[in-house]
Design a protein around this motif. Structure first.
Motif, PDB file in Angstrom:
ATOM      1  N   ASN A 158       0.996  -1.237   0.010  1.00  0.00           N
ATOM      2  CA  ASN A 158       0.019   0.066   0.052  1.00  0.00           C
ATOM      3  C   ASN A 158       0.978   1.116   0.006  1.00  0.00           C
ATOM      4  O   ASN A 158       1.874   1.342   0.880  1.00  0.00           O
ATOM      5  CB  ASN A 158      -0.943  -0.129   1.169  1.00  0.00           C
ATOM      6  CG  ASN A 158      -1.855   0.964   1.334  1.00  0.00           C
ATOM      7  OD1 ASN A 158      -1.672   2.003   0.939  1.00  0.00           O
ATOM      8  ND2 ASN A 158      -3.047   0.855   1.723  1.00  0.00           N
ATOM      9  N   LEU A 192       1.393   3.179   3.209  1.00  0.00           N
ATOM     10  CA  LEU A 192       2.018   2.790   4.155  1.00  0.00           C
ATOM     11  C   LEU A 192       3.405   2.440   3.969  1.00  0.00           C
ATOM     12  O   LEU A 192       4.098   1.572   4.475  1.00  0.00           O
ATOM     13  CB  LEU A 192       1.301   1.297   4.704  1.00  0.00           C
ATOM     14  CG  LEU A 192      -0.115   1.806   5.209  1.00  0.00           C
ATOM     15  CD1 LEU A 192      -0.812   0.505   5.792  1.00  0.00           C
ATOM     16  CD2 LEU A 192      -0.081   2.870   6.730  1.00  0.00           C
ATOM     17  N   SER A 234       3.679   2.987  10.349  1.00  0.00           N
ATOM     18  CA  SER A 234       2.313   3.524  10.957  1.00  0.00           C
ATOM     19  C   SER A 234       2.264   2.432  12.125  1.00  0.00           C
ATOM     20  O   SER A 234       1.828   1.570  11.716  1.00  0.00           O
ATOM     21  CB  SER A 234       1.270   3.856  10.145  1.00  0.00           C
ATOM     22  OG  SER A 234       0.180   3.543  10.699  1.00  0.00           O
ATOM     23  N   ASP A 258      -0.406   2.206  14.245  1.00  0.00           N
ATOM     24  CA  ASP A 258      -1.869   2.041  14.028  1.00  0.00           C
ATOM     25  C   ASP A 258      -2.081   0.780  12.953  1.00  0.00           C
ATOM     26  O   ASP A 258      -2.962   0.024  13.227  1.00  0.00           O
ATOM     27  CB  ASP A 258      -2.651   3.233  13.389  1.00  0.00           C
ATOM     28  CG  ASP A 258      -2.689   4.341  14.626  1.00  0.00           C
ATOM     29  OD1 ASP A 258      -2.404   3.946  15.678  1.00  0.00           O
ATOM     30  OD2 ASP A 258      -2.758   5.422  14.170  1.00  0.00           O
ATOM     31  N   ALA A 259      -1.369   0.881  11.828  1.00  0.00           N
ATOM     32  CA  ALA A 259      -1.566   0.024  10.926  1.00  0.00           C
ATOM     33  C   ALA A 259      -0.819  -1.346  10.964  1.00  0.00           C
ATOM     34  O   ALA A 259      -1.307  -2.255  10.882  1.00  0.00           O
ATOM     35  CB  ALA A 259      -1.400   0.529   9.467  1.00  0.00           C
ATOM     36  N   TYR A 260       0.663  -1.104  11.147  1.00  0.00           N
ATOM     37  CA  TYR A 260       1.480  -2.199  11.143  1.00  0.00           C
ATOM     38  C   TYR A 260       1.115  -3.357  12.190  1.00  0.00           C
ATOM     39  O   TYR A 260       1.105  -4.250  12.130  1.00  0.00           O
ATOM     40  CB  TYR A 260       2.902  -1.765  11.310  1.00  0.00           C
ATOM     41  CG  TYR A 260       3.406  -1.067  10.176  1.00  0.00           C
ATOM     42  CD1 TYR A 260       2.773  -0.244   9.354  1.00  0.00           C
ATOM     43  CD2 TYR A 260       4.929  -1.599   9.914  1.00  0.00           C
ATOM     44  CE1 TYR A 260       3.518   0.294   8.260  1.00  0.00           C
ATOM     45  CE2 TYR A 260       5.406  -0.794   8.736  1.00  0.00           C
ATOM     46  CZ  TYR A 260       4.601  -0.096   7.912  1.00  0.00           C
ATOM     47  OH  TYR A 260       5.447   0.423   6.987  1.00  0.00           O
ATOM     48  N   MET A 265      -4.654  -5.092   1.942  1.00  0.00           N
ATOM     49  CA  MET A 265      -4.587  -4.257   3.119  1.00  0.00           C
ATOM     50  C   MET A 265      -6.010  -4.331   3.814  1.00  0.00           C
ATOM     51  O   MET A 265      -6.961  -3.731   3.083  1.00  0.00           O
ATOM     52  CB  MET A 265      -4.278  -3.168   2.693  1.00  0.00           C
ATOM     53  CG  MET A 265      -3.840  -2.069   3.643  1.00  0.00           C
ATOM     54  SD  MET A 265      -2.353  -3.121   4.420  1.00  0.00           S
ATOM     55  CE  MET A 265      -0.868  -1.964   3.967  1.00  0.00           C
ATOM     56  N   GLU A 298      -9.011  -2.914   6.451  1.00  0.00           N
ATOM     57  CA  GLU A 298      -9.254  -1.351   7.039  1.00  0.00           C
ATOM     58  C   GLU A 298      -8.597  -0.918   8.014  1.00  0.00           C
ATOM     59  O   GLU A 298      -8.654  -1.657   9.061  1.00  0.00           O
ATOM     60  CB  GLU A 298     -10.754  -1.411   7.056  1.00  0.00           C
ATOM     61  CG  GLU A 298     -11.530  -1.197   5.644  1.00  0.00           C
ATOM     62  CD  GLU A 298     -11.690   0.057   5.209  1.00  0.00           C
ATOM     63  OE1 GLU A 298     -11.791   0.920   5.812  1.00  0.00           O
ATOM     64  OE2 GLU A 298     -11.467   0.124   3.880  1.00  0.00           O
ATOM     65  N   VAL A 299      -7.878  -0.060   8.236  1.00  0.00           N
ATOM     66  CA  VAL A 299      -7.184   0.527   9.268  1.00  0.00           C
ATOM     67  C   VAL A 299      -7.588   1.844   9.539  1.00  0.00           C
ATOM     68  O   VAL A 299      -7.693   2.783   8.638  1.00  0.00           O
ATOM     69  CB  VAL A 299      -5.741   0.130   9.437  1.00  0.00           C
ATOM     70  CG1 VAL A 299      -5.346  -1.061   9.465  1.00  0.00           C
ATOM     71  CG2 VAL A 299      -5.062   0.949   8.153  1.00  0.00           C
ATOM     72  N   LEU A 342      -6.451   5.037  10.867  1.00  0.00           N
ATOM     73  CA  LEU A 342      -5.116   5.881  11.343  1.00  0.00           C
ATOM     74  C   LEU A 342      -5.168   6.931  12.180  1.00  0.00           C
ATOM     75  O   LEU A 342      -5.958   7.875  11.957  1.00  0.00           O
ATOM     76  CB  LEU A 342      -4.229   6.319  10.124  1.00  0.00           C
ATOM     77  CG  LEU A 342      -4.004   5.023   9.122  1.00  0.00           C
ATOM     78  CD1 LEU A 342      -3.220   5.709   7.846  1.00  0.00           C
ATOM     79  CD2 LEU A 342      -3.139   3.975   9.621  1.00  0.00           C
TER      80      LEU A 342
END
Ligand SMILES: Cc1cc2nc3c(=O)[nH]c(=O)nc-3n(C[C@H](O)[C@H](O)[C@H](O)COP(=O)(O)OP(=O)(O)OC[C@H]3O[C@@H](n4cnc5c(N)ncnc54)[C@H](O)[C@@H]3O)c2cc1C
Length: 322
Positions: free
Chosen positions: A65, A68, A72, A74-76, A176, A178-179, A181
């Motif tokens: 993505n 990213l 991050s 929040d995402a990783y 990916m 849904e995150v 952030l």
């Protein structure tokens, strides 16, 4: 099949510490009879997967993505935790870079498992064992990690990536999830183009209060350029406003483990040692023969750095040209 999961660190491209973490993961996995899988999050992996050949990785789970490319939390972290659970990962290996340590701590916290940060080695011997520096690097402790799953981070540059000529891992592309952030990176400003990353550098030249002021940096940068080294600094130099904190080596700065560390005008306080003591060869240039740095260096030069550095740079140029 249960596995060891390695978190591959990238910044635009895979970092050297990713291959080192994979090497430790493979060593642990082999002794424990486990598979090695890897997690990649970032921009398109592309043909970089070829760089992962021979490291013993069976599959790379790639979450590609463009948004990213930069780390991050929040995402990783949720992705890493979900994948670890899906694969039944017994050991999760990341890098002890600034971002890697944050990620590993968050993953361990979210999974509620053991964490061993900043290890210099890890192996499997009837359980997970790690070696890590304690007391600002004054001693190396061998520890048994009480239970698995466990997360460990490996200090960059403490070991070479070991490749056995084996195959390229299978790349499993994943959508990916849904995150949400909470933080969004708007801009990344490179410190200086063409400079070497401090934590991955094979050679580091550092300056302390003894350089006398920011006007002396070109002298150190000249040696850096000749040797392909990164520029480091003591906290005294940073606190004086002579250079940005990104260059600080030590307990409250970066931890470096280069092949060669050249300390110029640095007394060698314990907090500085915490960031460079695991360098393979330490050279100190200091006017004061009683400076503590001389107790831990391999080569000590008791002299004025303003006399030594030009000679050293000229000599290095001659040797490298020959
Ligand atoms: C909680 C805490 C965290 C800390 N974290 C860090 C950290 O991350 N990194 C860090 O570096 N420090 C850290 N410190 C500070 C540390 O204790 C020292 O104060 C600091 O490392 C000193 O920096 P220095 O060696 O450059 O300066 P100094 O100790 O002042 O040493 C300067 C040296 O330069 C030599 N010198 C002077 N002129 C010349 C010359 N012309 N040629 C050759 N030699 C010369 C002098 O003999 C002297 O030994 C921390 C301290 C605390 C309390």
């Amino acid at each position: 099949m249960m596995s060891v999961l390695v978190l591959l660190e990238q910044r635009g491209e895979l970092k050297a510490c990713a291959f080192e973490a994979a090497t430790v993961a493979a060593k642990v996995a082999q002794a424990a009879g486990l598979d090695v899988n890897a997690l990649y999050i970032g921009q398109a992996l592309g043909d970089q997967s070829a760089q992962l050949a021979g490291l013993g990785i069976a599959k790379v789970f790639a979450y590609e993505n463009n948004a990213l490319g930069h780390y991050s939390n929040d995402a990783y972290v949720p992705i890493a935790c979900d994948l670890a659970q899906e694969l039944g990962a017994k050991v999760i290996v990341g890098s002890a870079s600034a971002l890697g340590k944050e990620c590993c701590a968050s993953v361990a916290g979210r999974l509620g498992v053991e964490l061993a940060q900043d290890c210099v080695d890890a192996w499997w011997d009837d359980g997970l064992k790690v070696r890590k520096p304690l007391y600002a690097g004054k001693l190396l402790a061998e520890m048994r990690v009480d239970s698995v799953p466990a997360v460990l981070s490996l200090r960059p540059n403490v070991m070479a990536a070991a490749r056995d000529g084996g195959s390229t891992p299978e790349v499993v592309r994943r959508d990916m999830p849904e995150v949400s952030l909470r933080t969004v990176l708007k801009e990344a400003v490179e410190a200086a183009a063409g400079t070497v990353d401090l934590t991955e550098a094979k050679i580091v030249v550092s300056g302390g209060r003894g350089i006398g002021g920011p006007d002396a940096w070109p002298l150190l940068q000249g040696l850096c350029k000749t040797l392909g080294a990164a520029l480091g600094a003591s906290r005294a130099a940073v606190d004086a406003g002579w250079i940005e904190h990104a260059h600080q080596v030590g307990q409250t700065g970066k931890v470096v483990s280069p092949d060669l560390y050249i300390a110029c005008g640095i007394s060698g306080a314990i907090q500085h040692q915490a960031g460079m003591r695991t360098a393979r060869i330490i050279v100190a240039i200091n006017k004061d023969p009683e400076a503590p740095i001389f107790k831990i260096c391999d080569y000590g030069i008791v002299a004025d750095l303003f006399e030594v550095l030009p000679l050293m740079t000229d000599e290095a140029k001659k040797v490298l040209a020959a």
